[in-house]
Design a protein around this motif. Structure first.
Motif, PDB file in Angstrom:
ATOM      1  N   LEU A  24      11.260   2.201   9.043  1.00  0.00           N
ATOM      2  CA  LEU A  24      11.987   3.232   8.073  1.00  0.00           C
ATOM      3  C   LEU A  24      12.094   4.771   8.383  1.00  0.00           C
ATOM      4  O   LEU A  24      10.987   5.251   8.619  1.00  0.00           O
ATOM      5  CB  LEU A  24      11.528   3.140   6.593  1.00  0.00           C
ATOM      6  CG  LEU A  24      11.431   1.859   5.966  1.00  0.00           C
ATOM      7  CD1 LEU A  24      10.906   1.720   4.458  1.00  0.00           C
ATOM      8  CD2 LEU A  24      12.551   0.978   5.887  1.00  0.00           C
ATOM      9  N   LYS A  25      13.199   5.030   9.055  1.00  0.00           N
ATOM     10  CA  LYS A  25      13.335   6.391   9.653  1.00  0.00           C
ATOM     11  C   LYS A  25      13.913   7.414   8.886  1.00  0.00           C
ATOM     12  O   LYS A  25      14.969   7.215   8.144  1.00  0.00           O
ATOM     13  CB  LYS A  25      13.858   6.321  11.125  1.00  0.00           C
ATOM     14  CG  LYS A  25      13.122   5.486  12.232  1.00  0.00           C
ATOM     15  CD  LYS A  25      11.857   5.795  12.337  1.00  0.00           C
ATOM     16  CE  LYS A  25      10.989   4.900  13.541  1.00  0.00           C
ATOM     17  NZ  LYS A  25       9.792   5.417  13.685  1.00  0.00           N
ATOM     18  N   TYR A  50      18.436   8.162   5.219  1.00  0.00           N
ATOM     19  CA  TYR A  50      17.396   7.353   5.861  1.00  0.00           C
ATOM     20  C   TYR A  50      18.172   6.082   6.562  1.00  0.00           C
ATOM     21  O   TYR A  50      19.091   5.633   6.141  1.00  0.00           O
ATOM     22  CB  TYR A  50      16.264   6.825   4.962  1.00  0.00           C
ATOM     23  CG  TYR A  50      15.257   7.841   4.381  1.00  0.00           C
ATOM     24  CD1 TYR A  50      14.258   8.177   4.855  1.00  0.00           C
ATOM     25  CD2 TYR A  50      15.971   8.520   3.156  1.00  0.00           C
ATOM     26  CE1 TYR A  50      13.368   9.259   4.148  1.00  0.00           C
ATOM     27  CE2 TYR A  50      15.209   9.588   2.352  1.00  0.00           C
ATOM     28  CZ  TYR A  50      13.786   9.952   3.145  1.00  0.00           C
ATOM     29  OH  TYR A  50      13.248  11.002   2.498  1.00  0.00           O
ATOM     30  N   GLY A  53       6.536  -0.845   7.845  1.00  0.00           N
ATOM     31  CA  GLY A  53       7.315   0.349   7.474  1.00  0.00           C
ATOM     32  C   GLY A  53       7.514   1.433   8.362  1.00  0.00           C
ATOM     33  O   GLY A  53       8.357   2.368   8.037  1.00  0.00           O
ATOM     34  N   GLN A  54       7.060   1.325   9.587  1.00  0.00           N
ATOM     35  CA  GLN A  54       7.351   2.348  10.585  1.00  0.00           C
ATOM     36  C   GLN A  54       8.791   2.131  10.974  1.00  0.00           C
ATOM     37  O   GLN A  54       9.418   3.378  11.615  1.00  0.00           O
ATOM     38  CB  GLN A  54       6.447   2.131  11.713  1.00  0.00           C
ATOM     39  CG  GLN A  54       5.264   2.713  11.517  1.00  0.00           C
ATOM     40  CD  GLN A  54       3.797   2.459  12.890  1.00  0.00           C
ATOM     41  OE1 GLN A  54       4.396   3.069  13.826  1.00  0.00           O
ATOM     42  NE2 GLN A  54       3.017   1.663  12.503  1.00  0.00           N
ATOM     43  N   ARG A 102       7.171   2.327   2.621  1.00  0.00           N
ATOM     44  CA  ARG A 102       6.493   2.528   3.871  1.00  0.00           C
ATOM     45  C   ARG A 102       5.110   1.772   4.046  1.00  0.00           C
ATOM     46  O   ARG A 102       4.546   1.043   4.654  1.00  0.00           O
ATOM     47  CB  ARG A 102       6.440   3.752   4.611  1.00  0.00           C
ATOM     48  CG  ARG A 102       7.737   4.138   5.057  1.00  0.00           C
ATOM     49  CD  ARG A 102       7.829   5.492   5.699  1.00  0.00           C
ATOM     50  NE  ARG A 102       8.854   6.163   6.437  1.00  0.00           N
ATOM     51  CZ  ARG A 102       9.559   7.478   6.523  1.00  0.00           C
ATOM     52  NH1 ARG A 102       8.625   8.427   5.936  1.00  0.00           N
ATOM     53  NH2 ARG A 102      10.477   7.577   7.166  1.00  0.00           N
ATOM     54  N   LYS A 103       4.221   2.152   2.825  1.00  0.00           N
ATOM     55  CA  LYS A 103       2.952   1.852   2.594  1.00  0.00           C
ATOM     56  C   LYS A 103       3.012   0.332   2.346  1.00  0.00           C
ATOM     57  O   LYS A 103       2.008  -0.387   2.815  1.00  0.00           O
ATOM     58  CB  LYS A 103       2.215   2.694   1.704  1.00  0.00           C
ATOM     59  CG  LYS A 103       0.767   2.351   1.497  1.00  0.00           C
ATOM     60  CD  LYS A 103       0.317   3.328   0.245  1.00  0.00           C
ATOM     61  CE  LYS A 103      -1.343   2.819   0.097  1.00  0.00           C
ATOM     62  NZ  LYS A 103      -2.011   3.819  -0.798  1.00  0.00           N
ATOM     63  N   HIS A 155       3.969  10.897   7.766  1.00  0.00           N
ATOM     64  CA  HIS A 155       4.804  10.899   6.622  1.00  0.00           C
ATOM     65  C   HIS A 155       5.025  12.375   6.310  1.00  0.00           C
ATOM     66  O   HIS A 155       4.434  12.919   5.333  1.00  0.00           O
ATOM     67  CB  HIS A 155       3.836  10.203   5.460  1.00  0.00           C
ATOM     68  CG  HIS A 155       3.588   8.779   5.529  1.00  0.00           C
ATOM     69  ND1 HIS A 155       4.890   7.977   5.517  1.00  0.00           N
ATOM     70  CD2 HIS A 155       2.607   8.098   5.681  1.00  0.00           C
ATOM     71  CE1 HIS A 155       4.305   6.668   5.833  1.00  0.00           C
ATOM     72  NE2 HIS A 155       2.790   6.716   5.818  1.00  0.00           N
TER      73      HIS A 155
END
Length: 308
Positions: A103-104, A111, A100-101, A93-94, A190
């Motif tokens: 990725l849930k 995921y 990256g938001q 995500r970083k 996070h």
């Protein structure tokens, strides 16, 4: 060149990372077979495990991928703790920045990626299976008319996601231990960074509910008055003062739920500003956090809290 929405792959193609393609979502371009991705045309290097997990999520086209499958993909043939996957997702995500938001977390399962992804149907095929070769700086050459159409579509999609991102209700992770004596609401984009702390609070009979943004936190707190405390990170994404904004809005709504910041870089200025806004304390270590939170539950005398 023809652009098309990616179709859902079968499980074999996901696990084997076969049939490479070029993927485009948000500002991110991913070319399978290379360990380098491009964000706004700038190369970003990923380690092999992060890259493999990203490809697996892209190939599943929004469908969730189980933690077990992702562990096998990221560390083939190795026995790895589940917490390592959470840390990998955090790194990924970083690396992706605002993208990256997408990725849930699918709580209790795995995921998924929620961004609308486009693929290049005639992308270069990767070399033989195995770890990626030396990163390539080649970017697919899109025909001018196709590139313009794709850019317009991606821009519209990005704008829609930006407008909806804070309004979407995130899934609330419910952790009611037996004989619950109270509840905290934890706000952090996070949550995987707070697994050990949440488990400790649960071991003390404190239920931990986690959300990833202030919008959801305010909605939940407006519906239920059974939370003993709110724990928040300081910054989220491009909002470095998200925690301060949240407590400020809570107090404006005359919600006096005790509010604590949990951050790795505390300062006297942070503590002073939080106090001015109506917050109760800043913690930098797990022990600091427990010292602030646990006294709030001493009056409960281990009596179960009322259900939501």
């Amino acid at each position: 060149m023809k652009q098309e929405l990616a179709s859902k792959p079968d499980s074999e193609s996901v696990k084997g990372l076969k049939q490479p393609k070029s993927w485009k979502f948000g500002n991110t371009l991913v070319e399978e077979g290379n360990s380098t991705i491009h964000i706004c045309e700038n190369p970003v290097n990923l380690d092999w495990s992060c890259y493999s997990v990203l490809i697996a999520l892209l190939r599943n086209n929004g469908e969730p991928v189980s933690k077990q499958d992702l562990l096998e993909i990221a560390w083939p043939g190795k026995v790895v703790q589940e917490n390592s996957l959470a840390k990998l997702i955090g790194r990924l995500r970083k690396s992706l920045g605002t993208d990256g938001q997408a990725l849930k977390t699918v709580h209790g399962f795995g995921y998924r990626i929620t961004a609308q992804c486009f693929i290049s149907a005639d992308a270069a095929i990767a070399p033989s299976p195995g770890r990626p070769t030396k990163p390539s700086r080649r970017i697919a050459h899109w025909r001018p008319w196709a590139g313009a159409a794709l850019a317009a579509t991606v821009a519209a999609t990005w704008l829609g996601l930006e407008l909806r991102r804070e309004d979407e209700t995130q899934e609330l992770r419910i952790g009611e231990p037996p004989n619950t004596i109270g509840r905290v609401l934890w706000v952090d984009d996070h949550p995987e960074n707070n697994v050990a702390e949440a488990r400790y609070l649960e071991s003390q009979g404190i239920a931990v509910y986690q959300v990833t943004n202030s919008v959801d936190a305010l909605r939940i707190l407006s519906m239920y008055d059974s939370y003993t405390a709110v724990i928040s990170d300081l910054g989220r994404g491009e909002k470095p003062l998200a925690g301060f904004k949240l407590v400020e809005e809570l107090r404006r709504r005359e919600d006096n739920t005790p509010f604590f910041l949990y951050t790795i870089l505390p300062s006297n200025a942070q503590r002073e500003l939080l106090a001015e806004l109506g917050g109760q304390g800043v913690a930098a270590t797990p022990q600091d956090l427990y010292d602030l939170i646990l006294p709030l539950f001493e009056h409960s005398n281990n009596q179960p809290a009322h259900a939501l």
